[in-house]
Write a protein that holds these residues in place. Sequence first.
Motif, PDB file in Angstrom:
ATOM      1  N   UNK A 197      -5.533   1.712  -4.046  1.00 58.83           N
ATOM      2  CA  UNK A 197      -5.093   0.527  -3.319  1.00 58.83           C
ATOM      3  C   UNK A 197      -4.867  -0.572  -4.341  1.00 58.83           C
ATOM      4  N   UNK A 198      -3.615  -1.007  -4.477  1.00 60.15           N
ATOM      5  CA  UNK A 198      -3.207  -1.895  -5.564  1.00 60.15           C
ATOM      6  C   UNK A 198      -2.623  -3.186  -5.018  1.00 60.15           C
ATOM      7  N   UNK A 199      -3.069  -4.304  -5.570  1.00 59.37           N
ATOM      8  CA  UNK A 199      -2.487  -5.596  -5.241  1.00 59.37           C
ATOM      9  C   UNK A 199      -1.362  -5.900  -6.223  1.00 59.37           C
ATOM     10  N   UNK A 200      -0.168  -6.231  -5.704  1.00 56.45           N
ATOM     11  CA  UNK A 200       0.940  -6.684  -6.538  1.00 56.45           C
ATOM     12  C   UNK A 200       0.986  -8.199  -6.511  1.00 56.45           C
ATOM     13  N   UNK A 201       1.070  -8.819  -7.688  1.00 59.44           N
ATOM     14  CA  UNK A 201       1.139 -10.268  -7.733  1.00 59.44           C
ATOM     15  C   UNK A 201       2.101 -10.694  -8.830  1.00 59.44           C
ATOM     16  N   UNK A 202       2.398 -11.986  -8.874  1.00 60.47           N
ATOM     17  CA  UNK A 202       3.312 -12.525  -9.874  1.00 60.47           C
ATOM     18  C   UNK A 202       4.186 -13.611  -9.285  1.00 60.47           C
ATOM     19  N   UNK A 203       4.963 -14.269 -10.152  1.00 56.00           N
ATOM     20  CA  UNK A 203       5.900 -15.292  -9.698  1.00 56.00           C
ATOM     21  C   UNK A 203       6.956 -14.679  -8.775  1.00 56.00           C
TER      22      UNK A 203
END
Length: 308
Positions: A177-183
């Motif tokens: 289970x992976x969280x994607x983040x970024x601008x």
Amino acid sequence: MEGLIYKSTGSWYNIHSADGQQYRGRMKGKFKIDDITSTNPLAVGDEVTFDELELEDGLVMITSIKDRRNYIARQSPHNKHQHHIVAANLDQCLLFATLREPRTSRGFIDRFLVTAEAYHIPAVIVFNKTDVYRKKELSLLEEITKDYGQVGYGVLATSLVTKEGLDMLAAHLKNKTTLLSGHSGVGKSTFLNLLVEGGDIKTQDVSKRSGKGMHTTTFAEMYHLPGGGKVIDTPGLREFALVDISREELSHYFPEMRKLVNECKFNNCLHLNDPGCAVVPAVQEGIIPAERYASYVTLLDSMGQNGW
């Protein structure tokens, strides 16, 4: 009944039960969780119990939340004294960054990594859009990869246009289970459209006037990956403000400094001009990357006397 929150829109939640059924639910009253003062008591990834409403087909009332394995939070954009829980029950975070169109600063990357360390969630940095990098950006990518690799972080390079690194990235997500983040504008939604079967997540070009990405994802939402695993997409972030970290604690969330803090003469050493500091000599000898130390000093300068 039990289920998993897949999408949060503020007061309504999309829930998937273990047998694959989908429901829309609201909270029953207010939940007080772990004494956390947050703008959102429930988040994507939370495991909940719920009751079906007899008169409302497909609508449910969420009655309780199970203990979280972990969660990650940031300062609420609306109230600096409150948390905003980004997601819960994670195996890892994937920070999408770019060195061009739009450029992600080292400061932003390091604030995100500090937060991941504070919540004990492994983080990987993905530098996307390598197809538009010029010689200058490629040289910088090599330098950054060396610095973060030296610290212990995984760094991947991808181009969603040419599909460079896509298979390696997909393998990294399998059964997690992976969280994607970024601008905004760094390619998170494009990445998901390539991975998720039938993906139709909205994407939008970078603003030509500001050079920054424009928000396309409005709410956090979780998706199943065909090869196994789940990914949580989040709204693009302009900033990533830290919460509940004191000045004395900050160095503990830089892994390369954490290894040395017990060798400092004083327990409250801030690793600036403190006598008997073990960190500053390590920077001078190249054991700690100079850019990472510069980020630490910048973060320390931006904190109040009592921290965030």
